[in-house]
Scaffold this active site. Structure first.
Site, mmCIF file in Angstrom:
data_model
loop_
_atom_site.group_PDB
_atom_site.id
_atom_site.type_symbol
_atom_site.label_atom_id
_atom_site.label_comp_id
_atom_site.label_asym_id
_atom_site.label_seq_id
_atom_site.Cartn_x
_atom_site.Cartn_y
_atom_site.Cartn_z
ATOM 1 N N ASP A 82 13.150 -12.603 -3.073
ATOM 2 C CA ASP A 82 13.243 -11.252 -3.688
ATOM 3 C C ASP A 82 12.542 -10.110 -2.765
ATOM 4 O OD1 ASP A 82 10.401 -12.653 -3.906
ATOM 5 O OD2 ASP A 82 10.045 -10.853 -4.966
ATOM 6 N N ASP A 143 11.461 -8.247 4.664
ATOM 7 C CA ASP A 143 10.202 -8.766 3.681
ATOM 8 C C ASP A 143 10.912 -9.191 2.560
ATOM 9 O OD1 ASP A 143 8.098 -9.585 2.275
ATOM 10 O OD2 ASP A 143 7.278 -7.608 1.885
ATOM 11 N N GLU A 177 8.076 -13.237 -5.456
ATOM 12 C CA GLU A 177 6.541 -13.148 -4.756
ATOM 13 C C GLU A 177 6.183 -11.591 -5.093
ATOM 14 O OE1 GLU A 177 3.904 -12.064 -1.400
ATOM 15 O OE2 GLU A 177 5.845 -11.244 -1.972
ATOM 16 N N ASP A 200 6.113 -15.007 6.390
ATOM 17 C CA ASP A 200 6.095 -13.745 5.728
ATOM 18 C C ASP A 200 5.222 -12.654 6.323
ATOM 19 O OD1 ASP A 200 6.720 -11.902 3.767
ATOM 20 O OD2 ASP A 200 5.565 -12.550 2.376
ATOM 21 N N HIS A 383 8.442 -2.594 2.269
ATOM 22 C CA HIS A 383 8.459 -1.926 1.141
ATOM 23 C C HIS A 383 8.769 -0.320 1.149
ATOM 24 C CE1 HIS A 383 5.547 -5.175 -1.084
ATOM 25 N NE2 HIS A 383 6.421 -5.516 -0.268
HETATM 26 ZN ZN LIG Z 1 6.783 -10.589 1.503
#
Ligand SMILES: [Zn+2]
Length: 412
Positions: A82, A143, A177, A200, A383
């Site tokens: 995700d 990510d 996650e 990650d 993000h």
């Molecule tokens: Zn991540």
């Protein structure tokens, strides 16, 4: 022609897998399963026979041991499929900037989105690398699709290169996650691995075996309601008490805006209520679990003082454990992190041990019985629309894993 890690990555980021924090279903958005399906198919076409995508969108697969060492432990590599809901993940148009020259990168679909070495100093180390960005309207999704591409490329290498000796390898892809639910429906029995690594992490060489310990606190202030026209000396307004409480929290320390490194914090995340009752929710974070109780009693003292100033008012104070610092588990099996560091050194990478100011699926997995540090992928500026990743960093993560499985193959 086999895919390269870059080609895999470019394909995966174009599949929208935004998690939905407001959803109560699992996975939080069903589109995440589009990527699960694709990955399961690709693993099958590599010849892996036990590939399973379950109803929740988890993908499990095994690369069987090719080692004479029957005691080689089963190692799991894990990434989340995700992407963060903070920024759109629909219609991601990845752009490869070949041989990055050190200049600002202006994203074509929104020229206000400029990835510069001032805002992203790590880019200075990446001159000459091939940098992948989004186009300005979406996040990139490095990510954690960088992690996914790295693990898929590792799978390809292990299947096709008999010179790499390894014990049993479990591959795990998880949904959700980014909304903190990544391990909610995970079947640890089915996973059946001894040790694991999440892919990650950020910059080249990053190895993280320490996360925050985390609690949530919910404080409900109860006032006394009365008709506002006839409330003199009767009414106690819970909204005002809650506001006083928030205002009494330290402003120059003890909060995310003023802390870094190993400093912990308390952080109000929501406030809502009415005259009769108002609730303040907070998250409490520190690398030392023992500090959480200290912070909580300090909070309780502040609430007590505020309520004492408003005779008749009361409050309830509720603490919920969220997750714990994975170091508490990993310090008992230090070789798990040490092997990752050795693998980087063998691959010619300078390790950068780091701590996570947050939690990862690895923190939860560690306490669920799978000690699980976090390894770099090259994902940066996450993000956000300014997210980027270096192809060479992803490739070096694959090289690290190739070394790592060979170190584990010798473990008894
Ligand atoms: Zn991540």
């Amino acid at each position: 022609m086999p895919y390269t890690v870059e080609e895999r990555f470019l394909k995966y980021v174009q599949i929208d897998t935004s998690a939905d924090p407001n959803s109560t279903t699992f996975p939080s958005s069903s589109k995440q399963k589009d990527l699960s399906k694709l990955l399961a198919d690709e693993l099958r076409s590599l010849g892996i026979i036990d590939v399973e995508m379950d109803q929740w969108g988890y993908v499990y697969a095994t690369i069987p041991s090719n080692s004479a060492n029957e005691n080689a432990p089963t190692i799991c590599f894990c990434s989340h499929i995700d992407t963060a809901p903070d920024c759109s993940g629909t219609n991601v148009k990845p752009i490869v900037h070949r041989k990055y020259n050190g200049n600002d990168i202006v994203l074509p679909d929104d020229n206000k989105q400029i990835i510069s070495t001032t805002n992203h100093p790590y880019l200075k180390e990446k001159i000459g690398d091939d940098i992948i960005t989004a186009s300005g309207k979406t996040l990139l999704g490095a990510d954690d699709k960088a992690g996914v591409a790295i693990i898929m490329d590792l799978a390809y290498q292990l299947i096709h290169r008999s010179d790499i000796k390894h014990g049993p390898i479990r591959i795990l892809f998880t949904p959700d996650e980014e909304v903190g639910r990544g391990v909610e429906q995970l079947d640890m029995k089915k996973l059946n691995a001894h040790y694991g690594y999440t892919l990650d992490g950020g910059p080249l060489g990053d190895i993280e075996d320490e996360s925050f310990s985390a609690d949530a606190v919910k404080i409900t202030f109860n006032g006394i309601s009365a008709h506002p026209g006839y409330a003199k000396n009767k009414m106690i307004n819970a909204i005002k008490i809650a506001a006083d409480f928030v205002n009494a929290l330290p402003k120059d320390e003890w909060c995310p805006e003023k802390t870094e490194g190993r400093e912990g914090f308390v952080h109000p995340t929501s406030i809502d209520g009415n005259l009769e009752s108002a609730t303040v929710q907070l998250i409490i974070r520190d690398h030392l679990t023992t500090k959480l109780a200290e912070y909580e009693s300090k909070l309780e003292r502040i609430a007590n003082t505020i309520v004492a100033n408003n005779p008749g008012a009361t409050f309830t104070f509720e603490v919920t454990e969220q997750y714990r610092n994975m170091k508490e588990v990993l310090s008992k099996v230090p070789f798990v992190t040490e092997y990752a560091i050795q693998a980087m050194e063998r691959a010619g990478i300078q390790p950068r041990p780091a701590i996570i100011r947050g939690g990862t699926d690895g923190s939860r997995l560690s306490f669920m019985g799978l000690p699980c540090p976090n390894i770099f992928t090259g994902e940066m500026g996450i993000h956000s629309k300014q997210e980027y990743v270096s192809v060479q960093d992803m490739q070096k993560a694959v090289d690290t894993l190739v070394e790592l499985v060979q170190i584990w193959e010798k473990h008894t």
